[in-house]
Scaffold this motif. Sequence first.
Motif: not given
Length: 330
Positions: A138-144
């Motif tokens: 549903d929601n996406w983020k990015l890792a370092e």
Amino acid sequence: MIPLKMAMLPGYRTMNPCPVYERKFGVIYLFFTCVKDGVTEQQQIWWGKNAARLCYVLSRDAGASWSQLTDLTDTVLDSRLSKWATFAVGPGHGVQTQQGRLIVPAYAYIISRKCCLIPPIFFTHPHSFYFYSDDGGDNWKLAEPITECPAVECELAEITITDNYHLLYCNARTQRRHRMEALSLDLDHFEIVRLAQGLPESKDGCQGSVVSFRLSNPETVSSSKSKPGQTGTAVEMSWLLYTHPTGEPCCFYHKRNRTNLGVYINLMPLKPKQWYGPWIIQAGPSGYSDLVYLDGMGIFACLYEYGISKFWEQIAFCMFTIDEVMENIF
């Protein structure tokens, strides 16, 4: 073969397909980048101006039908794009961890410093990272990004130490003589970053594929030969399988060309210098590849580029067993 006409943006070309499967609801997320027509990756790097967008389509019926395109660029990358010359996902496959996190491998050319007179290619470096979702997509983020070693196209795998202890493993393309590999102890930061001494890199680099696997019935592996790191009949820790062109040294710097697709295996992924191989599964020109492990069957499937005079002439598919891997490597 069915063209996915919904997987495109007007005025853009679709590149770098990277699927990830969400097992709870049976959803395939097919990620890709849409790059503005007429703009090359090198032009983006040279001028420090991104022309790529992060998109996906999904299927809830094993690929029989697909949704319309979703563009995540503005919601996921809005604050980053001013510092990125360009980025891409995959190509290859994503993974879902035992805890349910969906992971899509990616890389970006990050601008460390701009100059008003010189294009920022001189201050731009590539770094591998991944996008992730902890709520089923549903929601996406990015890792370092992994900043300790410049690297681009990567794939990730989850290493099981015990049923309750897991690590994230990253294997990435470099411009050096060997591949980069990294280990994350908490799934949020890669604490161990090193060059894989047993995995030579091709001239100018080449994408490679990696999967982790555990044998549901270790006794199915032939016991006629001794395998380093294998004790008893039980296999608790995950093993790693990797495919990449093995080539032959082709210049003064001993860089290898894109020929002879090989299979490598690692029975002790936490220790350096534990890669064994290669077993050549495709002689002659060969390039990108992608692996999958058929859990419970001891069978691997591989999709890869190959040709007679050039490595991109055809796409082939093959299957082989863990027994064949062990017999041809050890």
